[in-house]
Design a protein around this motif. Structure first.
Motif, mmCIF file in Angstrom:
data_model
loop_
_atom_site.group_PDB
_atom_site.id
_atom_site.type_symbol
_atom_site.label_atom_id
_atom_site.label_comp_id
_atom_site.label_asym_id
_atom_site.label_seq_id
_atom_site.Cartn_x
_atom_site.Cartn_y
_atom_site.Cartn_z
ATOM 1 N N TYR A 77 0.858 -1.179 0.000
ATOM 2 C CA TYR A 77 0.000 0.000 0.000
ATOM 3 C C TYR A 77 0.900 1.236 0.000
ATOM 4 C CZ TYR A 77 -3.393 3.480 1.454
ATOM 5 O OH TYR A 77 -4.180 4.595 1.508
ATOM 6 N N VAL A 83 1.246 5.003 0.877
ATOM 7 C CA VAL A 83 0.619 5.989 1.765
ATOM 8 C C VAL A 83 0.342 7.284 0.996
ATOM 9 C CG1 VAL A 83 0.957 7.354 3.877
ATOM 10 C CG2 VAL A 83 1.825 5.004 3.750
ATOM 11 N N ASP A 134 -3.378 9.854 5.437
ATOM 12 C CA ASP A 134 -3.491 8.471 5.902
ATOM 13 C C ASP A 134 -2.942 8.314 7.314
ATOM 14 O OD1 ASP A 134 -4.747 7.040 3.897
ATOM 15 O OD2 ASP A 134 -2.898 6.425 2.906
ATOM 16 N N SER A 135 -3.466 7.328 7.997
ATOM 17 C CA SER A 135 -2.899 6.873 9.264
ATOM 18 C C SER A 135 -2.973 5.350 9.220
ATOM 19 C CB SER A 135 -3.712 7.406 10.445
ATOM 20 O OG SER A 135 -5.014 6.837 10.431
ATOM 21 N N LYS A 157 -6.527 4.258 9.554
ATOM 22 C CA LYS A 157 -7.336 4.462 8.341
ATOM 23 C C LYS A 157 -7.041 3.384 7.306
ATOM 24 C CE LYS A 157 -8.057 9.464 8.338
ATOM 25 N NZ LYS A 157 -7.717 10.712 7.648
ATOM 26 N N ILE A 158 -5.747 3.059 7.159
ATOM 27 C CA ILE A 158 -5.360 2.016 6.197
ATOM 28 C C ILE A 158 -5.943 0.669 6.646
ATOM 29 C CG2 ILE A 158 -3.422 0.776 5.178
ATOM 30 C CD1 ILE A 158 -1.779 3.429 5.615
ATOM 31 N N ARG A 180 -9.592 0.510 5.836
ATOM 32 C CA ARG A 180 -9.807 0.331 4.408
ATOM 33 C C ARG A 180 -9.478 -1.097 3.980
ATOM 34 N NH1 ARG A 180 -6.320 4.152 2.367
ATOM 35 N NH2 ARG A 180 -7.856 5.711 2.896
ATOM 36 N N TRP A 228 -4.568 -1.964 12.961
ATOM 37 C CA TRP A 228 -3.388 -1.208 12.532
ATOM 38 C C TRP A 228 -2.097 -1.827 13.038
ATOM 39 C CZ3 TRP A 228 0.042 0.785 16.015
ATOM 40 C CH2 TRP A 228 -0.393 0.919 17.333
ATOM 41 N N PRO A 257 3.440 10.278 3.123
ATOM 42 C CA PRO A 257 2.994 10.013 1.754
ATOM 43 C C PRO A 257 4.149 9.470 0.910
ATOM 44 C CG PRO A 257 2.140 12.121 2.502
ATOM 45 C CD PRO A 257 3.108 11.642 3.553
#
Length: 74
Positions: A23, A25, A29-30, A33-34, A37, A45, A64
């Motif tokens: 994934y 970033v 995002d945190s 959150k990832i 999703r 997490w 990011p």
């Protein structure tokens, strides 16, 4: 042997058929959150953090463009 069969000798045993995802970033995002999703559970997490300890020292600081390994959901 004809030599036409694929060579799977370098495949690690014990892995499931679900391949690990990567994934990238994005801003905002945190890890939670990832996880929400990817797994439908923000509390998962820690699995992402554990899989990426080589590049994440603080779970609150991801950037990011970082490429995070997303382990298969257990």
């Amino acid at each position: 042997m004809s030599g036409k069969m694929p060579d799977f000798s370098n495949v690690q045993s014990g892995s499931s058929s679900t391949a690990e995802k990567v994934y990238v970033v994005v801003a905002g995002d945190s890890l939670s959150k990832i996880a929400k999703r990817e797994y439908g559970d923000a509390g998962a997490w820690k699995a992402i953090f554990e899989a990426n300890k080589d590049q994440i020292k603080n779970p609150d600081l991801i950037h990011p463009g970082q490429k995070l390994k997303i382990p298969p959901k257990k």
